[in-house]
Design a protein around this motif. Sequence first.
Motif, PDB file in Angstrom:
ATOM      1  N   LEU A  17       0.846  -1.194   0.000  1.00 43.42           N
ATOM      2  CA  LEU A  17       0.000   0.000   0.000  1.00 43.42           C
ATOM      3  C   LEU A  17       0.878   1.238   0.000  1.00 43.42           C
ATOM      4  CD1 LEU A  17      -2.489  -1.094   2.806  1.00 43.42           C
ATOM      5  CD2 LEU A  17      -3.000  -1.008   0.362  1.00 43.42           C
ATOM      6  N   ASP A  18       0.472   2.231  -0.785  1.00 47.20           N
ATOM      7  CA  ASP A  18       1.215   3.487  -0.723  1.00 47.20           C
ATOM      8  C   ASP A  18       0.590   4.377   0.355  1.00 47.20           C
ATOM      9  OD1 ASP A  18      -0.966   4.954  -1.814  1.00 47.20           O
ATOM     10  OD2 ASP A  18      -0.218   4.673  -3.864  1.00 47.20           O
ATOM     11  N   GLU A  19       1.208   5.522   0.581  1.00 51.35           N
ATOM     12  CA  GLU A  19       0.782   6.401   1.669  1.00 51.35           C
ATOM     13  C   GLU A  19      -0.662   6.873   1.496  1.00 51.35           C
ATOM     14  OE1 GLU A  19       2.629  10.261   4.041  1.00 51.35           O
ATOM     15  OE2 GLU A  19       3.656   9.451   2.291  1.00 51.35           O
ATOM     16  N   ILE A  20      -1.062   7.149   0.273  1.00 52.02           N
ATOM     17  CA  ILE A  20      -2.431   7.615   0.014  1.00 52.02           C
ATOM     18  C   ILE A  20      -3.433   6.501   0.297  1.00 52.02           C
ATOM     19  CG2 ILE A  20      -4.017   8.397  -1.790  1.00 52.02           C
ATOM     20  CD1 ILE A  20      -1.608   9.903  -3.021  1.00 52.02           C
ATOM     21  N   GLU A  21      -3.114   5.277  -0.141  1.00 56.91           N
ATOM     22  CA  GLU A  21      -4.014   4.146   0.107  1.00 56.91           C
ATOM     23  C   GLU A  21      -4.159   3.878   1.605  1.00 56.91           C
ATOM     24  OE1 GLU A  21      -3.236   1.543  -3.954  1.00 56.91           O
ATOM     25  OE2 GLU A  21      -1.764   1.469  -2.317  1.00 56.91           O
ATOM     26  N   ASP A 113     -13.964  -5.192  13.932  1.00 56.31           N
ATOM     27  CA  ASP A 113     -13.385  -5.352  12.590  1.00 56.31           C
ATOM     28  C   ASP A 113     -12.774  -4.031  12.112  1.00 56.31           C
ATOM     29  OD1 ASP A 113     -14.237  -7.983  12.592  1.00 56.31           O
ATOM     30  OD2 ASP A 113     -15.913  -7.651  11.210  1.00 56.31           O
ATOM     31  N   ALA A 114     -13.515  -2.943  12.266  1.00 58.58           N
ATOM     32  CA  ALA A 114     -13.015  -1.638  11.823  1.00 58.58           C
ATOM     33  C   ALA A 114     -11.796  -1.211  12.645  1.00 58.58           C
ATOM     34  CB  ALA A 114     -14.121  -0.584  11.912  1.00 58.58           C
ATOM     35  N   LEU A 115     -11.826  -1.477  13.947  1.00 58.97           N
ATOM     36  CA  LEU A 115     -10.675  -1.155  14.796  1.00 58.97           C
ATOM     37  C   LEU A 115      -9.441  -1.960  14.394  1.00 58.97           C
ATOM     38  CD1 LEU A 115     -12.192  -0.798  18.385  1.00 58.97           C
ATOM     39  CD2 LEU A 115     -10.853   0.914  17.151  1.00 58.97           C
ATOM     40  N   ALA A 116      -9.645  -3.204  13.988  1.00 57.46           N
ATOM     41  CA  ALA A 116      -8.522  -4.033  13.543  1.00 57.46           C
ATOM     42  C   ALA A 116      -7.858  -3.414  12.318  1.00 57.46           C
ATOM     43  CB  ALA A 116      -8.995  -5.456  13.240  1.00 57.46           C
ATOM     44  N   VAL A 117      -8.659  -2.843  11.422  1.00 61.62           N
ATOM     45  CA  VAL A 117      -8.104  -2.167  10.244  1.00 61.62           C
ATOM     46  C   VAL A 117      -7.289  -0.952  10.681  1.00 61.62           C
ATOM     47  CG1 VAL A 117      -8.690  -0.844   8.167  1.00 61.62           C
ATOM     48  CG2 VAL A 117      -9.879  -2.994   8.655  1.00 61.62           C
ATOM     49  N   VAL A 118      -7.870  -0.137  11.551  1.00 66.57           N
ATOM     50  CA  VAL A 118      -7.175   1.071  12.015  1.00 66.57           C
ATOM     51  C   VAL A 118      -5.865   0.697  12.704  1.00 66.57           C
ATOM     52  CG1 VAL A 118      -7.299   3.038  13.604  1.00 66.57           C
ATOM     53  CG2 VAL A 118      -9.287   2.437  12.218  1.00 66.57           C
ATOM     54  N   HIS A 119      -5.914  -0.280  13.615  1.00 71.48           N
ATOM     55  CA  HIS A 119      -4.716  -0.659  14.364  1.00 71.48           C
ATOM     56  C   HIS A 119      -3.642  -1.267  13.464  1.00 71.48           C
ATOM     57  CE1 HIS A 119      -6.377   0.499  18.132  1.00 71.48           C
ATOM     58  NE2 HIS A 119      -7.301  -0.447  18.168  1.00 71.48           N
ATOM     59  N   SER A 120      -4.049  -2.073  12.500  1.00 74.18           N
ATOM     60  CA  SER A 120      -3.040  -2.697  11.635  1.00 74.18           C
ATOM     61  C   SER A 120      -2.403  -1.685  10.687  1.00 74.18           C
ATOM     62  CB  SER A 120      -3.627  -3.887  10.859  1.00 74.18           C
ATOM     63  OG  SER A 120      -4.722  -3.508  10.085  1.00 74.18           O
ATOM     64  N   LEU A 121      -3.090  -0.577  10.415  1.00 77.84           N
ATOM     65  CA  LEU A 121      -2.520   0.464   9.565  1.00 77.84           C
ATOM     66  C   LEU A 121      -1.705   1.488  10.357  1.00 77.84           C
ATOM     67  CD1 LEU A 121      -5.583   1.153   7.246  1.00 77.84           C
ATOM     68  CD2 LEU A 121      -3.458   0.005   6.603  1.00 77.84           C
ATOM     69  N   SER A 122      -1.919   1.534  11.671  1.00 77.97           N
ATOM     70  CA  SER A 122      -1.190   2.499  12.506  1.00 77.97           C
ATOM     71  C   SER A 122       0.299   2.205  12.469  1.00 77.97           C
ATOM     72  CB  SER A 122      -1.694   2.442  13.950  1.00 77.97           C
ATOM     73  OG  SER A 122      -3.001   2.926  14.001  1.00 77.97           O
ATOM     74  N   GLY A 128      10.421   1.079   1.046  1.00 70.14           N
ATOM     75  CA  GLY A 128      11.077   1.289  -0.244  1.00 70.14           C
ATOM     76  C   GLY A 128      10.069   1.611  -1.328  1.00 70.14           C
ATOM     77  N   GLU A 129      10.468   2.447  -2.264  1.00 70.01           N
ATOM     78  CA  GLU A 129       9.646   2.802  -3.424  1.00 70.01           C
ATOM     79  C   GLU A 129       8.305   3.416  -3.036  1.00 70.01           C
ATOM     80  OE1 GLU A 129       9.343  -0.476  -6.129  1.00 70.01           O
ATOM     81  OE2 GLU A 129      11.461  -0.959  -5.964  1.00 70.01           O
ATOM     82  N   GLY A 130       8.231   4.012  -1.842  1.00 69.76           N
ATOM     83  CA  GLY A 130       7.020   4.712  -1.433  1.00 69.76           C
ATOM     84  C   GLY A 130       5.866   3.820  -1.039  1.00 69.76           C
ATOM     85  N   VAL A 131       6.119   2.532  -0.819  1.00 72.68           N
ATOM     86  CA  VAL A 131       5.046   1.621  -0.419  1.00 72.68           C
ATOM     87  C   VAL A 131       5.437   0.902   0.869  1.00 72.68           C
ATOM     88  CG1 VAL A 131       4.214   1.243  -2.770  1.00 72.68           C
ATOM     89  CG2 VAL A 131       5.889  -0.320  -1.790  1.00 72.68           C
ATOM     90  N   ALA A 132       4.425   0.460   1.587  1.00 72.07           N
ATOM     91  CA  ALA A 132       4.618  -0.356   2.783  1.00 72.07           C
ATOM     92  C   ALA A 132       3.891  -1.669   2.560  1.00 72.07           C
ATOM     93  CB  ALA A 132       4.062   0.359   4.004  1.00 72.07           C
ATOM     94  N   VAL A 133       4.420  -2.727   3.109  1.00 75.50           N
ATOM     95  CA  VAL A 133       3.784  -4.035   2.982  1.00 75.50           C
ATOM     96  C   VAL A 133       3.048  -4.349   4.280  1.00 75.50           C
ATOM     97  CG1 VAL A 133       4.124  -6.501   2.622  1.00 75.50           C
ATOM     98  CG2 VAL A 133       5.491  -4.852   1.327  1.00 75.50           C
ATOM     99  N   LEU A 134       1.754  -4.526   4.161  1.00 68.58           N
ATOM    100  CA  LEU A 134       0.905  -4.885   5.291  1.00 68.58           C
ATOM    101  C   LEU A 134       0.728  -6.397   5.282  1.00 68.58           C
ATOM    102  CD1 LEU A 134      -1.135  -4.117   7.589  1.00 68.58           C
ATOM    103  CD2 LEU A 134      -2.875  -4.053   5.786  1.00 68.58           C
ATOM    104  N   GLU A 135       1.048  -7.036   6.393  1.00 72.71           N
ATOM    105  CA  GLU A 135       0.882  -8.481   6.516  1.00 72.71           C
ATOM    106  C   GLU A 135      -0.228  -8.766   7.517  1.00 72.71           C
ATOM    107  OE1 GLU A 135       4.632 -10.338   7.394  1.00 72.71           O
ATOM    108  OE2 GLU A 135       5.458  -9.808   5.427  1.00 72.71           O
ATOM    109  N   LEU A 136      -1.171  -9.582   7.098  1.00 78.65           N
ATOM    110  CA  LEU A 136      -2.306  -9.952   7.943  1.00 78.65           C
ATOM    111  C   LEU A 136      -2.215 -11.435   8.269  1.00 78.65           C
ATOM    112  CD1 LEU A 136      -5.180  -8.137   5.995  1.00 78.65           C
ATOM    113  CD2 LEU A 136      -3.849  -7.269   7.925  1.00 78.65           C
ATOM    114  N   THR A 137      -2.129 -11.747   9.558  1.00 78.30           N
ATOM    115  CA  THR A 137      -2.072 -13.141   9.992  1.00 78.30           C
ATOM    116  C   THR A 137      -3.087 -13.354  11.101  1.00 78.30           C
ATOM    117  OG1 THR A 137      -0.324 -12.600  11.576  1.00 78.30           O
ATOM    118  CG2 THR A 137       0.383 -13.402   9.406  1.00 78.30           C
ATOM    119  N   GLY A 138      -3.228 -14.598  11.512  1.00 73.36           N
ATOM    120  CA  GLY A 138      -4.167 -14.925  12.589  1.00 73.36           C
ATOM    121  C   GLY A 138      -5.590 -14.603  12.183  1.00 73.36           C
ATOM    122  N   GLU A 139      -6.272 -13.842  13.037  1.00 71.07           N
ATOM    123  CA  GLU A 139      -7.667 -13.485  12.759  1.00 71.07           C
ATOM    124  C   GLU A 139      -7.792 -12.225  11.916  1.00 71.07           C
ATOM    125  OE1 GLU A 139      -8.851 -10.751  16.617  1.00 71.07           O
ATOM    126  OE2 GLU A 139      -9.674 -12.766  16.477  1.00 71.07           O
TER     127      GLU A 139
END
Length: 200
Positions: A17-21, A113-122, A128-139
């Motif tokens: 995901l890039d910063e805008i996403e 569910d919505a809080l999980a999104v907020v917390h995982s993006l915090s 590199g290249e202006g993107v971050a890799v978000l990894e989702l595991t477990g629940e």
Amino acid sequence: MGGTFEPLKGGGAAIALDEIEISILRSLAVQLLELIGPGEPEPAADADPLAVLFASDGPTEPPSDPALARLFPDAYGGPGAGDKGVDPEELAARSSEFRRFTENDLRTRKREDALAVVHSLSGLGPAGEGVAVLELTGELPLRWLGALNDLRLTIAARLDITEDDESAVLFRLPDDDPRKPMVMAYLWLGGLQETLIETL
């Protein structure tokens, strides 16, 4: 990776995901939390679970906001729905009783569910290249699926999207139409949801 979820070794999913996403997803999840509203207070740890269930005093009427009505629909389809020969007042009473015992729990799950999104993006920022890799595991993958679905339902209600064939005109809006950003978000979230489902 490039804007779609891909499987992680050992289970889970990842997305670049890039910063805008990241900002858009976080903002939408926060708005969803505001729409859903605050949660019910937790019962005492020593409270009798059966007594808590039967003391439940959840809402009995469907929400007046169309987006909330999409998120918390009537169990029996609302006015005019139901089997032939079943009294509409009886269906309304059944829906009301079902809502009273289930809506608070459903709100809690949607909020989590919505809080999980907020917390995982915090704290997730471009590497590199202006993107971050978000990894989702477990629940987290299932939490994200729930939140993505709720976000799409909310946007669909705001855009009055009911069925694809009736709303096809929305997808060909000119760039200066004020609904265009919402339509683009709706389509983007749908792509995220689809690739996450395929990944899992």
